[in-house]
Write an enzyme that holds these catalytic residues in place. Structure first.
Site, short mmCIF file in Angstrom:
data_model
loop_
_atom_site.label_atom_id
_atom_site.label_comp_id
_atom_site.label_asym_id
_atom_site.label_seq_id
_atom_site.Cartn_x
_atom_site.Cartn_y
_atom_site.Cartn_z
N GLU A 53 0.67 -1.16 0.02
CA GLU A 53 -0.07 -0.01 0.11
C GLU A 53 0.89 1.27 -0.09
OE1 GLU A 53 -2.35 -3.38 1.92
OE2 GLU A 53 -0.45 -2.47 2.18
N PHE A 115 -12.05 -6.59 13.69
CA PHE A 115 -10.91 -7.41 12.73
C PHE A 115 -10.74 -6.31 11.81
CE2 PHE A 115 -9.87 -9.72 8.86
CZ PHE A 115 -8.49 -10.23 9.26
N GLN A 116 -9.38 -6.13 11.68
CA GLN A 116 -8.77 -5.02 10.75
C GLN A 116 -9.52 -3.45 11.08
OE1 GLN A 116 -8.82 -6.63 6.73
NE2 GLN A 116 -6.58 -7.33 6.97
N LYS A 165 -17.82 -0.30 5.53
CA LYS A 165 -18.28 -1.40 4.38
C LYS A 165 -19.84 -1.32 4.37
CE LYS A 165 -17.64 -6.28 3.15
NZ LYS A 165 -17.11 -7.39 3.46
N MET A 483 24.52 8.26 1.91
CA MET A 483 24.44 9.57 2.59
C MET A 483 24.64 9.51 4.13
SD MET A 483 24.29 12.68 1.63
CE MET A 483 23.25 13.11 0.29
#
Length: 586
Positions: A53, A115-116, A165, A483
């Site tokens: 993502e 959940f999630q 949802k 760097m």
């Protein structure tokens, strides 16, 4: 005539179509399956399946920055949203217009640690321009259209829309964008004419002027970049650009002093320090530009043009501030300049250019390619020479290679340079290149990378292969986090703590494992043929360029130092450096 109610997921898709979206970058999950089901049943929008993502947001950034459009991201709830946070923060700091759609658990489960579930609006509040939690399908269309307006107007930035949802699975009313008007957010576009006249008066009397422009000019559009170029040539003033502003003014123009800041050119930084009038356009006086604030351009009058009023006087107090879109403001400045028939002091300007010519004679970016070992600067130079006559877009990761690319690859037009400036996100360049290539399928897109940065998001090779995107990955491989190693050498007694990669993959085999083409270049005289072969290859190519492991990126303003105290490079024994006055620094 009212439209029939439709499922929330369908409202989302219809709003995207009405906003002109043609591609979105995403990764599915349970909470957003209703949207993915609607995607399956339409042919207006293409979906690019990334492998992480974070990469989805960077790809949307690349798409947005190379087109001027809003980039769109679709991720699921919980880890889908939290994985996107780095990309959202990157877009926020670099003013990139992105709309990120995140899934959320059903409204009745919010707050139950379902959940999630994650508090996406809470988590992203500080790293987005605005965010929404939609609780009714009847609010969906308004929120969708508002989000695009907020993301793309004023100072651009990312907007999150959190979508429970059940809202996606319930019917609601759709409203077209023509019926949506934001009540409170109305950025000031036209600058105050009185302030503009004050700015022109300061510039008219300048003896040692400089134009300092940033990413805000690029964000304002190609017209703003042309207006800037016209104004600079009309006035005869020198121009310097920030890292984010490269391409806003032609990189090969004789009035261009190069990039300024921590790894900017000697002439740009010295001119900024010694100027008597500074015209800052679409930049925010970032700490990487100013160095020690108390010693920044101590004798200059400062003019600041920016569409974001919160940027005015935030870091540096200015004498004249003009809030407005830079294209409108520069256009009005030009009109005022011409109507007043202003002609700056030509003797003073000639003397100023003579001083700048002396600074240029230092040749702060000069290097010597000697022998087989490839200097990273040479690799960038050869890439530039072999691609400058093509429609070429450059993205970078973050580190030494990023600064070398900014120094040695000349950009003559905007929207062709994509890099992570404010956040400095390793792993940005390759997924950004995927987004750029989706937007410009026939162009040459090159990600200039370091081996450490590339490994942050190397899984996106699968994305490039799946969508047949001929992105070229140009790894400058020195086996170090370059760097970090440089700072450890210069500031920490050469104690290279955890900056060397003891184990690296065989990048050629890695590319082949994903179905791409891999190349390794170990000698300087092999570079040109390898670059030509990569360009000619119809598909993604991973080039492993083995470069000098100990090369440092100069010039460099040490952290906490003023911008006229620069390390210009190694002296004969290779262990010391000289500052702006030629003094040896141990």
């Amino acid at each position: 005539m009212a439209q029939e109610p439709m499922l929330g997921a369908k409202i989302v898709l219809k709003a995207l179509v009405d906003q002109g979206v043609d591609v979105i970058f995403g990764y599915p999950g349970g909470a957003v399956l209703p949207i993915y089901d609607e995607l399956f049943q339409q042919n207006h929008i293409k979906h690019v399946l990334v492998r992480h993502e974070q990469a989805a947001v960077h790809a949307a950034e690349g798409y947005a920055r190379s087109t001027g459009k809003v980039g769109v991201v679709l991720v699921t709830s919980g880890p889908g949203a939290t994985n996107a946070v780095t990309g959202l923060t990157d877009a926020m700091l670099d003013s990139v217009p992105v709309v990120c759609l995140t899934g959320q658990v059903p409204t009745h489960l919010i707050g139950t640690d379902g959940f999630q579930e994650a508090d996406t609006t809470g988590i992203t509040r500080q790293c987005t321009k605005h965010n929404y939690l939609v609780k009714s399908p009847n609010d969906l269309a308004r929120v969708m259209h508002e989000a695009f307006y907020v993301a793309s107007t004023g100072r651009p930035g990312p907007v999150v829309i959190d979508l429970p949802k059940d809202v996606l699975m319930t019917k609601g009313e759709y409203m077209p964008p023509t019926r949506i008007k934001h009540k409170s957010y109305k950025p000031q576009v036209k600058g105050d004419l009185k302030r503009i006249e004050e700015a022109v008066a300061l510039l008219a009397n300048a003896k040692k002027p400089i134009i300092y422009a940033g990413g805000g000019v690029v964000n304002s559009g190609p017209a703003a970049c042309q207006l800037l170029t016209n104004f600079a040539r009309m006035s005869g003033f020198p121009v310097t650009l920030t890292l984010m502003g490269l391409g806003a003014y032609p990189g090969n123009d004789k009035q261009f002093l190069g990039m300024l800041g921590m790894h900017g050119t000697y002439e740009a930084n010295m001119a900024m320090h010694d100027c008597d009038v500074m015209l800052c356009i679409g930049a925010r006086f970032d700490d990487r530009v100013t160095g020690l604030l108390s010693a920044f351009s101590p004798n200059s009058k400062k003019i600041h043009i920016d569409i974001d009023p919160s940027s005015i006087n935030k870091n540096v107090a200015v004498d004249v501030a003009v809030v407005g879109d830079v294209a409108h403001v520069i256009e009005d400045m030009t009109k005022v300049w011409k109507s007043a028939q202003i002609r700056p002091d030509q003797d003073a300007l000639a003397a100023w250019w003579a001083q700048i010519t002396e600074w240029r004679a230092v040749e702060c970016l000069k290097f010597v390619q000697d022998g087989d070992v490839i200097k990273p600067q040479y690799a960038i130079q050869r890439l530039y020479e072999l691609t400058k006559d093509r429609e070429t877009y450059i993205t970078t990761e973050v580190g030494q290679h990023q600064m070398w690319a900014a120094q040695h690859y000349r950009f003559d037009k905007p929207n062709h340079w994509m890099t992570s400036g404010g956040l400095g996100t390793m792993g940005y360049g390759f997924p950004s290149a995927v987004g750029v290539q989706m937007a410009h399928p026939d162009a040459l897109v090159v990600d200039i990378s370091g081996e450490a940065s590339f490994m942050m998001n190397m899984q996106e090779l699968a994305t490039a292969v799946q969508y047949r995107l001929p992105v070229k990955i140009f790894i400058l491989n020195n086996r170090y986090m370059g760097m970090v190693r440089q700072w450890q050498e210069l500031l920490h007694g050469s104690r290279y703590s955890e900056s060397y990669s003891e184990a690296l993959p065989d990048f050629v085999k890695l590319a082949e494992a994903f179905g791409a083409v891999g190349m390794r270049v170990e000698k300087a005289d092999q570079l040109d043929d390898a670059i030509r072969a990569a360009i000619a290859t119809n598909g993604p190519v991973l080039m492993d360029i083995c470069v000098s492991q100990t090369e440092n990126c100069y010039p460099m303003i040490p952290s906490g130092k003023p911008h006229n105290e620069m390390l210009l490079g190694p002296v004969a024994d290779g262990e010391q450096a000289i500052d702006a006055e030629g003094q040896i620094l141990v």
